[in-house]
Design an enzyme around this catalytic site. Structure first.
Site, PDB file in Angstrom:
ATOM      1  N   HIS A   1      -7.301  -2.755   3.394  1.00 37.27           N
ATOM      2  CA  HIS A   1      -6.211  -2.958   2.525  1.00 37.27           C
ATOM      3  C   HIS A   1      -5.836  -4.147   1.830  1.00 37.27           C
ATOM      4  O   HIS A   1      -4.949  -4.848   2.428  1.00 37.27           O
ATOM      5  CB  HIS A   1      -4.995  -2.146   2.993  1.00 37.27           C
ATOM      6  CG  HIS A   1      -3.812  -1.770   2.158  1.00 37.27           C
ATOM      7  ND1 HIS A   1      -2.905  -0.821   2.643  1.00 37.27           N
ATOM      8  CD2 HIS A   1      -3.774  -2.165   0.682  1.00 37.27           C
ATOM      9  CE1 HIS A   1      -2.173  -0.675   1.469  1.00 37.27           C
ATOM     10  NE2 HIS A   1      -2.565  -1.633   0.464  1.00 37.27           N
TER      11      HIS A   1
ATOM     12  N   HIS B   1      -2.559   5.336  -2.506  1.00 40.55           N
ATOM     13  CA  HIS B   1      -1.650   4.321  -2.751  1.00 40.55           C
ATOM     14  C   HIS B   1      -1.019   4.644  -4.070  1.00 40.55           C
ATOM     15  O   HIS B   1      -1.379   4.329  -5.100  1.00 40.55           O
ATOM     16  CB  HIS B   1      -2.515   3.046  -2.784  1.00 40.55           C
ATOM     17  CG  HIS B   1      -1.503   1.776  -2.635  1.00 40.55           C
ATOM     18  ND1 HIS B   1      -0.230   1.680  -3.175  1.00 40.55           N
ATOM     19  CD2 HIS B   1      -1.726   0.719  -1.690  1.00 40.55           C
ATOM     20  CE1 HIS B   1       0.137   0.500  -2.756  1.00 40.55           C
ATOM     21  NE2 HIS B   1      -0.718   0.065  -1.842  1.00 40.55           N
TER      22      HIS B   1
ATOM     23  N   GLU C   1      -2.665  -5.505   3.372  1.00 36.41           N
ATOM     24  CA  GLU C   1      -2.131  -5.758   2.213  1.00 36.41           C
ATOM     25  C   GLU C   1      -1.839  -7.158   1.964  1.00 36.41           C
ATOM     26  O   GLU C   1      -0.801  -7.495   1.383  1.00 36.41           O
ATOM     27  CB  GLU C   1      -0.900  -4.844   1.943  1.00 36.41           C
ATOM     28  CG  GLU C   1      -0.802  -4.278   0.597  1.00 36.41           C
ATOM     29  CD  GLU C   1       0.446  -3.405   0.362  1.00 36.41           C
ATOM     30  OE1 GLU C   1       0.219  -2.667  -0.639  1.00 36.41           O
ATOM     31  OE2 GLU C   1       1.144  -3.156   1.373  1.00 36.41           O
TER      32      GLU C   1
END
Length: 362
Positions: free
Chosen positions: A6, A174, A285
């Protein structure tokens, strides 16, 4: 080896300047995205930021995708989203080509609100077959809170599921923006991830597509942490078109995968205990919303590796599953990369050489 499933792109301002032209013209004209030489791309501050982020996280390979809030699925006409996401995917493809041992591509599906999902499939197929991408982002709410897109258990999504199974690649759920929703930008993620899980596991999707691979962002929204509520509602088998899904809610949860982007040791421990280490994939992320310092640890909230190492009771196999094994099972395209990359240093040498040619100091 650590594979971060991610990650999002830091792109040159020139790419976003091109988007303003697309937006101003509503993509009426065929203006191509700005070209970058390989050396120019490697010397960009934005490229360095992506490399610095994964180095700081301890990541060997990061799967990199568009920044979700910049995917513009709700823009009209729909060709804006198509042209823009095609351009961003091409940029990611070049980045992955020049730094193949550090990055692998995740396709940003062009999903204009109100269009059939089938219009996204040519770009998905191009990214997988031509660019060598290993998966895609799936926006469950391209209308950004307008309540017009069917939930993920609906047959609206079946053409995408069929193509994902055909290509043997996963989709990573997402959400993007939140123009019309009641919650904030961040709560919209949690809402959509929760709805995605509940819609999928309470439908016949996995009966119709038993090989479908779905990852849910941010630890699965609220579902793993409100699991008692959903267990209580699964008192009888799920019936979908007269076919019974005879399994518990917990068993249904294990049909999905969940990333570790939840920034909390206690939440990570609960997630792993609930679904098992074979259903959790490492993600940061980074760079993303967790770059602030955690006052309890003195580290960035994005330092997921540090948090995982504080979770009590995890075995070496648990960590190996989360860091690498599960990602390799989910993303067959990663197997072509072989073993652990020897390129952590090589990428820096390549970048230094490119900067020297450009006359840029590191």
């Amino acid at each position: 080896m650590i594979i971060d499933v991610h990650g999002h792109l830091c792109a040159s301002p020139k790419l976003y300047a091109w988007f303003t032209l697309l937006l101003a013209s509503r993509a009426t004209y065929g203006t191509p995205p700005p070209p970058f030489s390989d050396d120019e791309l490697l010397s960009l501050p934005e490229t360095r930021r992506n490399l610095e982020a994964i180095d700081a996280a301890g990541t060997d390979v990061q799967l990199i995708s568009p920044r979700p809030f910049t995917m513009f699925h709700a823009e009209k006409p729909g060709r804006v989203a198509h042209r823009w996401n095609e351009g961003v995917n091409a940029y990611i493809a070049q980045l992955c080509r020049v730094l193949p041992d550090r990055f692998a591509g995740i396709c940003g599906l062009p999903q204009p609100a109100g269009e059939p999902i089938a219009t996204s499939l040519p770009e998905l197929e191009r990214c997988i077959k031509e660019y060598g991408f290993v998966g895609c982002l799936l926006d469950p709410d391209p209308g950004e809170g307008d309540n017009q897109t069917p939930a993920l258990g609906d047959e609206y999504w079946y053409p995408l599921y069929e193509k994902l199974c055909e290509l043997d690649v996963p989709a990573h759920v997402h959400s993007t923006g939140n123009q019309h929703g009641r919650g904030s930008y961040s709560t919209h993620f949690i809402d959509e991830e929760s709805l995605a899980i509940l819609s999928l596991v309470n439908s016949r999707v996995f009966l119709d597509f038993p090989k479908l691979k779905i990852i849910v962002s941010h630890g699965g929204g609220s579902v793993p942490y409100q699991v008692g509520r959903w267990r209580a509602e699964r008192l009888h088998p799920v019936i979908a078109k007269n076919v019974a899904l005879n399994e518990s809610f917990d068993e249904s949860l294990r049909r999905l995968y969940y990333d570790t982007v939840i920034h909390s040791k206690d939440s990570l421990a609960l997630l792993i205990k609930l679904v098992g280490s074979d259903r959790v994939v490492f993600g940061t992320e980074n760079p993303g919303s967790g770059t602030a310092l955690n006052p309890e640890t003195g580290r960035s909230f994005d330092d997921i590796k540090f948090l995982l190492e504080q979770v009590e009771g995890l075995t070496e196999l648990d960590l190996a599953n989360i860091y690498e094994n599960n990602a390799r099972r989910l993303f067959p395209g990663l197997k072509a990369k072989g073993g652990a990359p020897a390129s952590v240093a090589d990428a820096g040498k390549y970048l230094s050489a490119a900067n020297a040619r450009q006359g840029i100091g590191m």
